[in-house]
Motif scaffolding. Structure first.
Motif, PDB file in Angstrom:
ATOM      1  N   TYR A  65       0.806  -1.220   0.000  1.00 38.29           N
ATOM      2  CA  TYR A  65       0.000   0.000   0.000  1.00 38.29           C
ATOM      3  C   TYR A  65       0.845   1.279   0.000  1.00 38.29           C
ATOM      4  CZ  TYR A  65      -4.352  -2.493   0.930  1.00 38.29           C
ATOM      5  OH  TYR A  65      -5.451  -3.295   0.827  1.00 38.29           O
ATOM      6  N   SER A  66       2.148   1.174  -0.224  1.00 41.00           N
ATOM      7  CA  SER A  66       3.013   2.350  -0.058  1.00 41.00           C
ATOM      8  C   SER A  66       2.664   3.516  -0.978  1.00 41.00           C
ATOM      9  CB  SER A  66       4.475   1.967  -0.236  1.00 41.00           C
ATOM     10  OG  SER A  66       4.707   1.495  -1.537  1.00 41.00           O
ATOM     11  N   ASP A  67       2.096   3.267  -2.136  1.00 41.14           N
ATOM     12  CA  ASP A  67       1.743   4.349  -3.056  1.00 41.14           C
ATOM     13  C   ASP A  67       0.229   4.472  -3.212  1.00 41.14           C
ATOM     14  OD1 ASP A  67       2.558   6.466  -4.668  1.00 41.14           O
ATOM     15  OD2 ASP A  67       2.477   5.256  -6.496  1.00 41.14           O
ATOM     16  N   LYS A  69      -3.533   5.621  -2.844  1.00 40.06           N
ATOM     17  CA  LYS A  69      -4.138   6.957  -2.740  1.00 40.06           C
ATOM     18  C   LYS A  69      -3.105   8.057  -2.965  1.00 40.06           C
ATOM     19  CE  LYS A  69      -8.075   5.672   0.051  1.00 40.06           C
ATOM     20  NZ  LYS A  69      -8.910   5.945   1.197  1.00 40.06           N
ATOM     21  N   LEU A  72      -0.912   9.067  -0.047  1.00 35.18           N
ATOM     22  CA  LEU A  72      -1.553   9.655   1.135  1.00 35.18           C
ATOM     23  C   LEU A  72      -2.002   8.603   2.144  1.00 35.18           C
ATOM     24  CD1 LEU A  72      -3.696  12.402  -0.629  1.00 35.18           C
ATOM     25  CD2 LEU A  72      -1.465  12.654   0.481  1.00 35.18           C
ATOM     26  N   TRP A  73      -1.783   7.342   1.842  1.00 36.45           N
ATOM     27  CA  TRP A  73      -2.156   6.246   2.737  1.00 36.45           C
ATOM     28  C   TRP A  73      -1.350   6.341   4.025  1.00 36.45           C
ATOM     29  CZ3 TRP A  73      -5.656   2.589   3.493  1.00 36.45           C
ATOM     30  CH2 TRP A  73      -5.335   1.453   4.233  1.00 36.45           C
ATOM     31  N   GLU A  74      -2.020   6.259   5.159  1.00 36.91           N
ATOM     32  CA  GLU A  74      -1.345   6.378   6.452  1.00 36.91           C
ATOM     33  C   GLU A  74      -1.322   5.067   7.233  1.00 36.91           C
ATOM     34  OE1 GLU A  74      -3.110   9.636   8.540  1.00 36.91           O
ATOM     35  OE2 GLU A  74      -2.417  11.107   7.083  1.00 36.91           O
ATOM     36  N   GLY A  75      -1.883   4.015   6.653  1.00 42.45           N
ATOM     37  CA  GLY A  75      -1.912   2.723   7.335  1.00 42.45           C
ATOM     38  C   GLY A  75      -0.639   1.923   7.113  1.00 42.45           C
ATOM     39  N   ARG A  76      -0.704   0.663   7.464  1.00 42.75           N
ATOM     40  CA  ARG A  76       0.434  -0.241   7.289  1.00 42.75           C
ATOM     41  C   ARG A  76       0.734  -0.436   5.809  1.00 42.75           C
ATOM     42  NH1 ARG A  76       3.200  -0.293  11.803  1.00 42.75           N
ATOM     43  NH2 ARG A  76       1.886  -0.669  13.593  1.00 42.75           N
ATOM     44  N   ARG A  77       2.013  -0.665   5.504  1.00 42.54           N
ATOM     45  CA  ARG A  77       2.416  -0.801   4.111  1.00 42.54           C
ATOM     46  C   ARG A  77       1.982  -2.134   3.508  1.00 42.54           C
ATOM     47  NH1 ARG A  77       8.484  -0.550   1.326  1.00 42.54           N
ATOM     48  NH2 ARG A  77       7.715  -1.103  -0.728  1.00 42.54           N
ATOM     49  N   ASP A 102       6.743  -2.723   8.643  1.00 39.77           N
ATOM     50  CA  ASP A 102       6.868  -2.367   7.232  1.00 39.77           C
ATOM     51  C   ASP A 102       8.227  -2.733   6.644  1.00 39.77           C
ATOM     52  OD1 ASP A 102       4.345  -1.382   7.420  1.00 39.77           O
ATOM     53  OD2 ASP A 102       4.910   0.723   7.371  1.00 39.77           O
TER      54      ASP A 102
END
Length: 198
Positions: A65-67, A69, A72-77, A102
Motif C-alpha cells: 500500500y506504499s503508493d 491513494k 496519502l495512505w497512512e496505514g500499514r504498508r 513495514d
C-alpha cells in the motif's frame, strides 16, 4: 447489502469479536480487516466456526500500500489477503490482514490451517518479501534464485536491477547491472475510488 450478506456479517462479528477491525462490502462480497498477529486465530475460527465453515482457501496474495491513494495512505504498508470459500454453506469472504512491521513484514503461515497455502505463501514471499513464520520451505517460486529484490513492491524499479545476456566468450549466461537508463513510461491511471453500479 443483501439479507444473505447481512446474516454472514452478523456471524462474522459474533465469531471474531474485537479481532475484527472493520467489515465492509464491495461487489457482493464481504471483506474483514484484521491485525496480522491475529491471523491464525481468525482463520481457524473462520474454518471451524458454526455458520462460517470456510473450508477452502481459494487464493492468498500480498499487497503493498506504499503508493496507495497517491501516497496519502497512512496505514500499514503490507497486507496479506485471504480469499475463502465455504462449499458447505455456499458463501465467500475476503480477509485482509495488515502486517505490523513495514521493513521486515512477517505473518504466521496458514499451512496448518489450509495446506494449499504453501505455494501461495511462497509467491507472496518472492514477489513482496513477506515472510511466513512456520512455513516449511519458504524460497523463491517465480524469480531466479539469484534475483535481488521483490518485483511487486512499489519501490522496485520497473526496469529491474540486473539484466542477463548470453556471453559468447564465456559460453554461458551472465548477469550484469541494467545498461539502460531508468525511466518510467507507464502512464498513471486515475480512477474513482467509489465504484457504483447504475
Amino acid at each position: 447489502m443483501s439479507p444473505r450478506l447481512e446474516k454472514l456479517a452478523e456471524s462474522l462479528k459474533s465469531a471474531l469479536g474485537d479481532k475484527l477491525l472493520q467489515l465492509s462490502e464491495h461487489v457482493g462480497e464481504l471483506t474483514a480487516e484484521i491485525n496480522g498477529v491475529d491471523a491464525i486465530a481468525v482463520c481457524t475460527i473462520l474454518r471451524d466456526g458454526q455458520g462460517l465453515q470456510f473450508e477452502q482457501l481459494i487464493d492468498l496474495c500480498g499487497v503493498d500500500y506504499s503508493d496507495y491513494k497517491e501516497g496519502l495512505w497512512e496505514g500499514r504498508r503490507f497486507a496479506v489477503v485471504y480469499h475463502l470459500l465455504s462449499v458447505a454453506l455456499n458463501q465467500r469472504v475476503r480477509v485482509k490482514a495488515f502486517i505490523a512491521d513495514d521493513e521486515f513484514p512477517l505473518i504466521a503461515s496458514m499451512i496448518n490451517v489450509w495446506p494449499v497455502a504453501n505455494w501461495f505463501e511462497r509467491e507472496a514471499f518472492d514477489l513482496y518479501g513477506i515472510m511466513f513464520d512456520g512455513h516449511p520451505d519458504l524460497r523463491r517460486l517465480l524469480t531466479d534464485y539469484g534475483f535481488i529484490g521483490h518485483p511487486f513492491r512499489k519501490d522496485f524499479p520497473v526496469i529491474g536491477n540486473v539484466e542477463m545476456r548470453y556471453d559468447p566468450d564465456q559460453q554461458r549466461v551472465v548477469y550484469q547491472p541494467v545498461s539502460i537508463e531508468l525511466r518510467n513510461n507507464v502512464p498513471r491511471m486515475i480512477r474513482e475510488e467509489g465504484f457504483h453500479r447504475g
